[in-house]
Design a protein around this motif. Structure first.
Motif, PDB file in Angstrom:
ATOM      1  N   THR A  26     -13.486  48.578  18.561  1.00  0.00           N
ATOM      2  CA  THR A  26     -12.464  49.483  18.472  1.00  0.00           C
ATOM      3  C   THR A  26     -11.432  49.663  19.369  1.00  0.00           C
ATOM      4  O   THR A  26     -11.475  48.838  20.507  1.00  0.00           O
ATOM      5  CB  THR A  26     -12.938  51.269  18.082  1.00  0.00           C
ATOM      6  N   THR A  27     -10.250  50.380  19.559  1.00  0.00           N
ATOM      7  CA  THR A  27      -9.218  50.284  20.165  1.00  0.00           C
ATOM      8  C   THR A  27      -9.575  50.906  21.715  1.00  0.00           C
ATOM      9  O   THR A  27      -9.138  50.443  22.911  1.00  0.00           O
ATOM     10  CB  THR A  27      -8.038  51.105  19.947  1.00  0.00           C
ATOM     11  N   GLU A  28     -10.803  51.507  21.775  1.00  0.00           N
ATOM     12  CA  GLU A  28     -11.301  52.013  23.064  1.00  0.00           C
ATOM     13  C   GLU A  28     -11.539  51.059  24.185  1.00  0.00           C
ATOM     14  O   GLU A  28     -11.652  51.322  25.432  1.00  0.00           O
ATOM     15  CB  GLU A  28     -12.418  52.816  22.816  1.00  0.00           C
ATOM     16  N   VAL A  29     -12.057  49.812  23.616  1.00  0.00           N
ATOM     17  CA  VAL A  29     -12.248  48.758  24.217  1.00  0.00           C
ATOM     18  C   VAL A  29     -11.127  48.267  25.306  1.00  0.00           C
ATOM     19  O   VAL A  29     -11.364  47.892  26.482  1.00  0.00           O
ATOM     20  CB  VAL A  29     -12.900  47.656  23.569  1.00  0.00           C
ATOM     21  N   LEU A  30      -9.946  48.779  24.958  1.00  0.00           N
ATOM     22  CA  LEU A  30      -8.848  48.312  25.678  1.00  0.00           C
ATOM     23  C   LEU A  30      -8.165  49.351  26.721  1.00  0.00           C
ATOM     24  O   LEU A  30      -7.193  48.950  27.110  1.00  0.00           O
ATOM     25  CB  LEU A  30      -7.582  47.932  24.896  1.00  0.00           C
ATOM     26  N   LEU A  77     -13.936  45.899  36.062  1.00  0.00           N
ATOM     27  CA  LEU A  77     -15.207  45.359  35.068  1.00  0.00           C
ATOM     28  C   LEU A  77     -16.068  44.278  35.646  1.00  0.00           C
ATOM     29  O   LEU A  77     -17.243  44.351  35.281  1.00  0.00           O
ATOM     30  CB  LEU A  77     -14.278  45.178  33.882  1.00  0.00           C
ATOM     31  N   GLU A  78     -15.552  43.515  36.372  1.00  0.00           N
ATOM     32  CA  GLU A  78     -16.160  42.268  36.866  1.00  0.00           C
ATOM     33  C   GLU A  78     -16.978  42.877  38.181  1.00  0.00           C
ATOM     34  O   GLU A  78     -18.166  42.560  37.914  1.00  0.00           O
ATOM     35  CB  GLU A  78     -15.076  41.453  37.588  1.00  0.00           C
ATOM     36  N   GLU A  79     -16.773  43.950  38.686  1.00  0.00           N
ATOM     37  CA  GLU A  79     -17.469  44.439  39.701  1.00  0.00           C
ATOM     38  C   GLU A  79     -18.793  45.001  39.169  1.00  0.00           C
ATOM     39  O   GLU A  79     -19.895  44.915  39.857  1.00  0.00           O
ATOM     40  CB  GLU A  79     -16.723  45.227  40.723  1.00  0.00           C
ATOM     41  N   ASP A  80     -18.607  45.988  38.055  1.00  0.00           N
ATOM     42  CA  ASP A  80     -19.552  46.626  37.541  1.00  0.00           C
ATOM     43  C   ASP A  80     -20.536  45.596  36.696  1.00  0.00           C
ATOM     44  O   ASP A  80     -21.242  46.108  35.973  1.00  0.00           O
ATOM     45  CB  ASP A  80     -18.807  47.672  36.589  1.00  0.00           C
ATOM     46  N   ARG A  81     -19.966  44.483  36.603  1.00  0.00           N
ATOM     47  CA  ARG A  81     -20.690  43.534  35.568  1.00  0.00           C
ATOM     48  C   ARG A  81     -20.828  43.992  34.178  1.00  0.00           C
ATOM     49  O   ARG A  81     -21.950  43.874  33.508  1.00  0.00           O
ATOM     50  CB  ARG A  81     -22.248  43.161  36.116  1.00  0.00           C
ATOM     51  N   ASN A  82     -19.732  44.429  33.791  1.00  0.00           N
ATOM     52  CA  ASN A  82     -19.653  45.124  32.395  1.00  0.00           C
ATOM     53  C   ASN A  82     -19.093  43.862  31.493  1.00  0.00           C
ATOM     54  O   ASN A  82     -18.082  43.866  30.929  1.00  0.00           O
ATOM     55  CB  ASN A  82     -18.512  46.373  32.241  1.00  0.00           C
ATOM     56  N   TYR A  83     -19.981  43.237  31.456  1.00  0.00           N
ATOM     57  CA  TYR A  83     -19.610  41.806  30.446  1.00  0.00           C
ATOM     58  C   TYR A  83     -19.715  41.988  29.016  1.00  0.00           C
ATOM     59  O   TYR A  83     -18.963  41.392  28.470  1.00  0.00           O
ATOM     60  CB  TYR A  83     -20.675  40.747  30.843  1.00  0.00           C
ATOM     61  N   GLN A  84     -20.250  43.105  28.709  1.00  0.00           N
ATOM     62  CA  GLN A  84     -20.225  43.398  26.982  1.00  0.00           C
ATOM     63  C   GLN A  84     -18.803  43.870  26.826  1.00  0.00           C
ATOM     64  O   GLN A  84     -18.058  43.206  25.818  1.00  0.00           O
ATOM     65  CB  GLN A  84     -21.211  44.414  26.954  1.00  0.00           C
ATOM     66  N   ARG A  85     -18.192  44.625  27.713  1.00  0.00           N
ATOM     67  CA  ARG A  85     -16.969  44.998  27.435  1.00  0.00           C
ATOM     68  C   ARG A  85     -15.812  43.923  27.577  1.00  0.00           C
ATOM     69  O   ARG A  85     -14.885  43.649  26.816  1.00  0.00           O
ATOM     70  CB  ARG A  85     -16.380  46.198  28.172  1.00  0.00           C
ATOM     71  N   MET A  86     -16.157  43.114  28.562  1.00  0.00           N
ATOM     72  CA  MET A  86     -15.109  42.075  28.836  1.00  0.00           C
ATOM     73  C   MET A  86     -15.217  40.994  27.720  1.00  0.00           C
ATOM     74  O   MET A  86     -13.926  40.460  27.141  1.00  0.00           O
ATOM     75  CB  MET A  86     -15.720  41.318  30.019  1.00  0.00           C
ATOM     76  N   ASN A  87     -16.518  40.893  27.276  1.00  0.00           N
ATOM     77  CA  ASN A  87     -16.539  39.765  26.074  1.00  0.00           C
ATOM     78  C   ASN A  87     -15.973  40.747  24.842  1.00  0.00           C
ATOM     79  O   ASN A  87     -15.460  39.776  23.940  1.00  0.00           O
ATOM     80  CB  ASN A  87     -17.862  39.620  25.785  1.00  0.00           C
TER      81      ASN A  87
END
Length: 100
Positions: free
Chosen positions: A35-39, A54-64
Motif C-alpha cells: 500500500t502507499t504507506e510504504v512510501l 531505514l538502513e540504520e534500523d535494518r528495516n529491510y522488509q520495508r526497503m524491499n
C-alpha cells in the motif's frame, strides 16, 4: 456433477487435485503490491535521510517493499571477462513506468 452423482469419488478427487494444482500455480505468480504507506516519508525532500534511517534500523522488509515501485527490472548481462571482479557495467536497470 458431483452432487448429481454423475462423477465417481475417484474421478472427483482427480479433477479436484488438478484444479487445486492450477490454483496453487497461479497464486505463486500473484504479486501483492504494498500500500502507499510504504512510501511515507520517502518521497519528500528528506527522502535520502529517511532511507538512511531505514538502513540504520535494518528495516529491510520495508526497503524491499519499496524497490518494486522504483524499478521494473534489474538485468545482469552475461560476463565477458573471467575473474573475481564484478563488472558493474553489466547491470541494466529499467525504471518503473510511473517514473518515466
Amino acid at each position: 456433477m458431483w452432487e448429481s452423482q454423475e462423477l465417481k469419488t475417484r474421478e472427483y478427487r482427480e479433477m479436484r487435485k488438478t484444479v487445486e494444482a492450477r490454483i496453487a500455480e497461479v497464486e505463486r505468480k500473484v504479486i501483492v503490491r504494498p500500500t502507499t504507506e510504504v512510501l511515507d516519508g520517502l518521497t519528500a525532500p528528506n527522502a535520502r535521510e529517511s532511507w538512511k534511517a531505514l538502513e540504520e534500523d535494518r528495516n529491510y522488509q520495508r526497503m524491499n517493499a519499496v524497490m518494486p515501485l522504483l524499478f521494473a527490472a534489474v538485468k545482469i548481462k552475461e560476463a565477458t571477462k573471467k575473474g573475481r571482479q564484478f563488472d558493474y557495467g553489466r547491470i541494466d536497470i529499467e525504471q518503473h513506468l510511473i517514473w518515466l
